[in-house]
Design an enzyme around this catalytic site. Structure first.
Site, mmCIF file in Angstrom:
data_model
loop_
_atom_site.group_PDB
_atom_site.id
_atom_site.type_symbol
_atom_site.label_atom_id
_atom_site.label_comp_id
_atom_site.label_asym_id
_atom_site.label_seq_id
_atom_site.Cartn_x
_atom_site.Cartn_y
_atom_site.Cartn_z
ATOM 1 C CD GLN A 219 -2.741 -1.074 2.582
ATOM 2 O OE1 GLN A 219 -2.812 -2.095 3.240
ATOM 3 N NE2 GLN A 219 -3.311 0.048 2.976
ATOM 4 C CG PHE A 250 -8.474 -5.123 4.540
ATOM 5 C CD1 PHE A 250 -9.572 -4.505 3.967
ATOM 6 C CD2 PHE A 250 -8.209 -6.439 4.195
ATOM 7 C CE1 PHE A 250 -10.387 -5.188 3.061
ATOM 8 C CE2 PHE A 250 -9.015 -7.128 3.302
ATOM 9 C CZ PHE A 250 -10.112 -6.492 2.732
ATOM 10 C CD GLU A 254 0.025 2.775 6.401
ATOM 11 O OE1 GLU A 254 0.469 3.907 6.670
ATOM 12 O OE2 GLU A 254 -1.098 2.388 6.782
ATOM 13 N NE ARG A 332 -6.736 8.113 12.051
ATOM 14 C CZ ARG A 332 -7.483 9.006 11.397
ATOM 15 N NH1 ARG A 332 -8.791 9.082 11.630
ATOM 16 N NH2 ARG A 332 -6.948 9.821 10.530
ATOM 17 N NE ARG A 364 -12.655 -0.572 5.410
ATOM 18 C CZ ARG A 364 -13.413 -1.218 4.530
ATOM 19 N NH1 ARG A 364 -13.418 -2.538 4.514
ATOM 20 N NH2 ARG A 364 -14.157 -0.549 3.679
ATOM 21 C CG PHE A 366 -4.256 4.163 11.517
ATOM 22 C CD1 PHE A 366 -3.447 3.321 10.790
ATOM 23 C CD2 PHE A 366 -3.673 5.186 12.235
ATOM 24 C CE1 PHE A 366 -2.065 3.496 10.776
ATOM 25 C CE2 PHE A 366 -2.304 5.375 12.239
ATOM 26 C CZ PHE A 366 -1.493 4.533 11.501
ATOM 27 C CB THR A 464 -2.600 11.851 12.847
ATOM 28 O OG1 THR A 464 -2.054 10.533 12.807
ATOM 29 C CG2 THR A 464 -4.105 11.765 13.051
ATOM 30 C CB ALA A 533 -5.286 7.989 6.566
ATOM 31 C CD GLU A 735 -8.820 4.367 7.776
ATOM 32 O OE1 GLU A 735 -7.899 3.717 8.266
ATOM 33 O OE2 GLU A 735 -8.838 5.607 7.734
#
Length: 787
Positions: A219, A250, A254, A332, A364, A366, A464, A533, A735
Site C-alpha cells: 500500500q 486493509f 502499509e 487515533r 482499517r 487505524f 495525523t 487513512a 474507513e
C-alpha cells in the site's frame, strides 16, 4: 429496491446531479470484468523470469530468547537450494522500522523478540524445496522472559514503544467530583487479522548498474522503495517499486509488505537472479502484525438526564515487539474516544505497551474503531444507569454548536450532523417500533433473545502525520485523444483507480474507452504517501485533477487562438469540445495541438490545506473534515449455544457528493461486515509460549456469506456535498463505514441485558464470540456484578 419496510437502497437520482454510469456516477470498477473472468493479474500470476528463485523465511520458535547458535548447514544441502541468507549478507542496514526507531531488524541476529520472527531466508529453485529446507535449521536458544499481553506488560513495567499521549480540556478531576452521578469500568477490545485474499508477496528483478525493480503487494510503494534502497545500501533512484493491484490490504500492506520486498531484493542482489517471496498463509499470519487489542479504563460523570459532565479514559494497547505504526494508531484511538459526543471536561491517555508478540500495525480505521467502542460503552453505561433509551443518551450528548463543538484535542467541529442523522435513521428504519417488538419477544422467549441498537460515527479524515497529506499524479494525453493516468495511490479492490479514471473523464468530457489507468510506480510519481487513512481518493483525485487541468488550460489557450474565439468559449463536453459555435472531436483537438507543439503531459500535485497537529501537546486540527453516518443493527442470540445472527442492518452514511455511489455503497457494505466480524467472531489466541494458535482459516473465523445480515439496507445521505473543497465535494468512504459494525456489538449487549430486565449494563467485551456471549449470559442470569 425496498425491503418491504419503505427503506430503499441508494440509487443515483437526477436531483443528485449524478448520472448513472457517467463520469461522476456509478461507473463499474475498472477491473471488474477481469476479476470475474480470472484474468486480472496479481503478482503470483505474472510470468516468472527464467531462473527465478523462490524464497521461504526461517522463523523463530521462541517468543523471547537469545540465539546461541544457528546451524544452517543441513538447509544448504537440500537439493534445489541455491543459497541461505542471514543478516550478515545484508549490504546495507538491517533495519525496516517505518518510523525510524531502529527497533525492527529485517532478520534477527542475536535475539528474537516474538514467535515467528524471521532469522534467515532460503532461496531455492522451487518453493517446495525451500519449504522443505527451512525446517532443517538447527537453532539453540536461551529463553528470556516473555511478555504477551497488556496485563503482563503492566505488571512487568514493560517499556512503551512510543511516547504516551494525553489529550485534555477543562478540569476532569473537578468535573468528575462535582458530577451528580459517576461510574467507572473497563472494556477489553480484541485484535483482528487482516486476512487479505492475496497474501504478502514480492518479485524482485535485478537490472544493470545496481538497478532493482520490485513488484510488490504494498500500500506504500515509496516506503517500500526506501526500505529496499536502505537494505541494499544504494540510492532510491536505483530502486523502482510497482503495484498494479492488490488482492486486499486493509492496512496490512502499509508497512508489513516491506519485509517480503526487502528479502526478495536482497536475494536478487546477491545472486543476480529474479527472486520471489510469497508467504504461506500460516507464515503470513504468524509473521505479520494485526489490529491492536486494547484494555480501556473509563471514569465518567453524568447527570440524571444522561448528559455527560466529565470523562477520564486510559487506553492501553498491546503493540508487539517493535514500534511500527503503534504511535499514530493509538493516537487515533484517542482522537475517536469521543466518537460523535461532546465531553465537557475530559482527559484521554494512552499506554502503548511493548510485548513479545507480532508488531501490531495499521488496520482499517487505524485505532479509531477501538476508541469508538470505548465511547459507546460509556453511552451504554449511562443509559442503563439512568433507565434511558441509549439512542436518547446518544442524541443528548452529540456534538452541537457554540460551546458543545470542541474536541478533546481542541479542534472545532464545524459540521456535526449526528443530532440530525440519528433520529432520521431511527425514523426510516422504524427503530422505536422494532425496539418494542424486541422486548415483547424477549419476555416470552426462554432461549432466543433479540437486541437492537443505533450507533453513530464521526470519523476524522487526514493522516495525523501531516507530511503524508500530499499526493502526485502524471497524466499524458496522446495525439489520438486517448489519455493515460498515473497517480501515487494503490488499488486494492476499493475502486480508487476507477475514481481516478472518472476524474479525468469528467474534466475532459471523455468516455471510458478513452482513459486508461496504469500501474502505480515510483518511477512515474515519486515521494507518494501510503494509500491509507481513507485519503486515497481525496489526495490522488486532487492531484489527478491538477494534472488534467494543467493540460486542459494549454488546450483551451491553443483552441482559442487557433479558431479565434475567446477562452471562455472553449468547453469540454461528452459530445466533443465546444469551440465557439463549432463542436470538434477531442482527438482532432489533440492532433492539432501536437502539430502546434503544445505539451500534453503534466504532473499534478496536491497537499491538504488547513491541517496542523502538535503531537507533544496533543492539540491542533489533525483532520480536514469529518465523515458521518449511523447504523441500526438487530440481532438474535441463542442462549443454549451462544450463536448470534444479524437479522437486519440499516445504514445511513455521509459520502458527501459521492464520486461513485455503487463503489461507495460496496465499501460501506464491506466495511460494515468486516467491522462486525472483528467484534463478534474474529478472535486471536496466543498460547503461553507466545505462539499464535489462530494462524489459518481452520482456526481463525472471518464472516462467511451466511453471516451477512438477512436484510441489509444501505443509503447514502442525500444532497450533502462536503463543505470543504475536496475532489468534486466528495467524502472519504474507506474507513468510516467499518465503525458501523459497533452497532452489532451494542445490539448483542441489548439482547443480553434482557436477562435481568434491562437493569444492568452487560459490559460485553469484544469479540462477542459464542463463548463470550454464554459467559456474560450466565453472569447476567445470576445477578453477578460485571467483571
Amino acid at each position: 429496491m425496498a425491503d418491504g419496510n419503505g427503506f430503499a437502497n441508494a440509487s443515483p437520482t437526477a436531483g443528485d446531479g449524478i448520472v448513472p454510469g457517467g463520469a461522476s456516477g456509478s461507473l463499474r470498477h475498472e477491473s471488474a470484468a477481469m476479476h470475474v473472468q480470472g484474468s486480472a493479474a496479481y503478482i503470483d500470476d505474472l510470468p516468472e523470469p527464467r531462473g527465478t528463485l523462490h524464497l521461504v523465511p526461517g522463523l523463530s520458535t521462541r517468543a523471547h530468547a537469545r540465539i546461541l547458535s544457528l546451524d544452517l548447514e543441513a538447509v544448504r544441502q537440500v537439493d534445489g537450494v541455491v543459497g541461505v541468507y542471514t543478516a550478515a549478507d545484508i549490504p546495507g542496514d538491517n533495519q525496516i522500522s517505518p518510523v525510524g526507531k531502529g527497533d525492527e531488524p529485517l532478520l534477527a541476529t542475536t535475539e528474537v523478540s516474538f514467535y515467528g520472527q524471521p532469522m534467515f531466508v532460503v532461496a531455492a529453485t522451487t518453493r517446495g524445496a525451500a519449504r522443505r529446507a527451512v525446517r532443517l535449521a538447527k537453532v539453540e536458544y536461551e529463553d528470556l522472559p516473555a511478555i504477551l499481553n497488556v496485563a503482563e506488560a503492566r505488571a512487568a513495567g514493560s517499556p512503551l514503544v512510543w511516547r504516551p499521549m494525553e489529550m485534555k480540556r477543562g478540569d476532569v478531576e473537578a468535573g468528575l467530583g462535582h458530577a451528580p452521578r459517576r461510574l467507572s469500568g473497563r472494556v477489553t477490545v480484541g485484535g483482528q487479522e487482516h486476512f487479505y485474499l492475496e497474501g504478502q508477496v514480492a518479485l524482485a528483478r535485478p537490472g544493470e548498474e545496481g538497478e532493482m525493480h520490485v513488484t510488490s503487494s504494498t500500500q506504500h510503494p515509496t516506503e517500500t522503495q526506501h526500505m529496499v534502497a536502505h537494505v541494499l545500501d544504494r540510492p532510491a533512484n536505483l530502486v523502482t517499486v510497482e503495484v498494479r493491484r492488490m488482492g486486499g490490504g486493509f492496512g496490512g500492506k502499509e508497512t508489513q509488505a516491506n519485509a517480503c520486498a526487502c528479502l526478495a531484493a536482497l536475494v536478487a542482489d546477491r545472486t543476480g537472479r529474479a527472486a520471489k517471496m510469497r508467504l504461506d498463509r500460516d507464515d503470513d499470519m504468524t509473521m505479520t502484525g494485526k489490529r491492536h487489542d486494547f484494555v480501556i479504563d473509563y471514569d465518567v460523570g453524568f447527570t440524571d438526564e444522561g448528559r455527560i459532565v466529565a470523562v477520564d479514559m486510559v487506553l492501553a494497547a498491546r503493540c508487539g515487539w517493535s514500534a511500527d505504526l503503534s504511535g499514530p494508531v493509538i493516537d487515533r484511538a484517542l482522537f475517536h474516544a469521543d466518537n460523535a459526543y461532546f465531553y465537557p471536561d475530559v482527559r484521554l491517555r494512552s499506554e502503548p505497551l511493548r510485548t513479545n508478540t507480532q508488531s501490531n500495525t495499521a488496520y482499517r480505521g487505524f485505532g479509531g474503531p477501538q476508541g469508538v467502542v470505548a465511547a459507546e460503552r460509556v453511552i451504554e453505561e449511562i443509559a442503563f444507569a439512568t433507565g434511558l433509551d441509549p439512542l436518547e443518551v446518544r442524541q443528548r450528548n452529540a456534538y452541537g454548536t457554540h460551546d458543545r463543538n470542541v474536541t478533546p484535542y481542541n479542534m472545532v467541529v464545524e459540521d456535526s450532523i449526528t443530532a440530525e442523522l440519528l433520529p432520521e435513521l431511527a425514523r426510516r428504519c422504524h427503530y422505536v417500533k422494532r425496539r418494542q417488538a424486541c422486548r415483547a419477544f424477549n419476555a416470552d422467549s426462554p432461549y432466543l433473545r433479540r437486541g437492537i441498537a443505533i450507533t453513530p460515527v464521526k470519523f476524522g479524515i487526514s493522516f495525523t502525520a501531516t507530511h503524508y497529506n500530499q499526493a502526485g499524479a502524471l497524466v499524458h494525453v496522446y495525439t489520438d485523444g486517448s489519455v493515460q493516468v498515473n497517480h501515487g495511490g494503490t488499488e486494492m479492490g476499493q475502486g480508487l483507480h476507477t475514481k481516478m479514471v472518472q476524474v479525468a473523464m469528467r474534466e475532459l468530457g471523455l468516455g471510458t474507452d478513452q482513459v486508461r489507468i496504469t500501474a502505480t510506480t515510483t518511477g512515474k510519481v515519486p515521494n507518494t504517501s501510503a494509500t491509507a487513512a481513507s485519503s486515497g481518493a481525496d489526495l490522488n483525485g486532487m492531484a489527478v485533477l491538477d494534472a488534467v487541468r494543467r493540460i486542459k488550460r494549454r488546450l483551451v489557450e491553443f483552441a482559442a487562438a487557433h479558431w479565434n474565439v475567446g477562452e471562455d468559449e472553449v468547453r469540454f463536453a461528452p459530445d466533443g469540445v465546444h469551440v465557439g459555435h463549432r463542436v470538434i472531436a477531442f482527438a482532432h483537438l489533440t492532433r492539432q495541438a501536437y502539430f502546434a507543439r503544445v505539451s500534453m503531459s503534466a504532473n499534478g500535485f496536491y497537499k491538504t490545506p488547513k491541517i496542523s497537529w502538535n503531537g507533544d501537546t496533543g492539540q491542533g486540527r489533525p483532520f480536514y473534515y469529518f465523515a458521518y453516518g449511523a447504523a441500526c443493527s438487530e440481532v438474535v442470540i441463542d442462549l443454549l449455544t451462544g450463536e448470534m445472527k444479524i437479522d437486519r442492518v440499516d445504514i445511513l452514511h455521509d459520502a458527501g457528493q459521492s464520486l461513485n455511489p455503487a463503489l461507495d455503497i460496496g465499501q460501506i457494505e464491506g466495511g460494515f461486515v468486516q467491522g462486525a466480524g472483528w467484534l463478534t467472531c474474529e478472535e486471536l489466541v496466543w498460547d503461553k509460549a507466545g505462539r499464535l494458535r489462530t494462524h489459518a482459516p481452520s482456526t481463525y473465523k472471518i464472516p462467511a456469506c451466511s453471516d451477512r445480515p438477512r436484510v441489509f439496507n444501505v443509503e447514502l445521505l442525500e444532497n450533502a456535498p462536503n463543505r470543504e473543497y475536496t475532489i468534486f465535494r466528495s467524502k472519504a468512504v474507506g474507513e468510516p463505514p467499518f465503525v458501523h459494525g459497533v452497532s452489532v456489538l451494542q445490539a448483542v449487549s441489548d439482547a443480553l441485558a434482557s436477562l435481568d430486565g434491562y437493569r444492568t449494563c452487560p459490559r460485553l467485551d469484544a469479540p462477542a464470540t459464542p463463548e463470550m456471549i454464554l459467559r456474560v449470559a450466565e453472569r447476567m442470569r445470576h445477578g453477578n456484578p460485571p467483571a
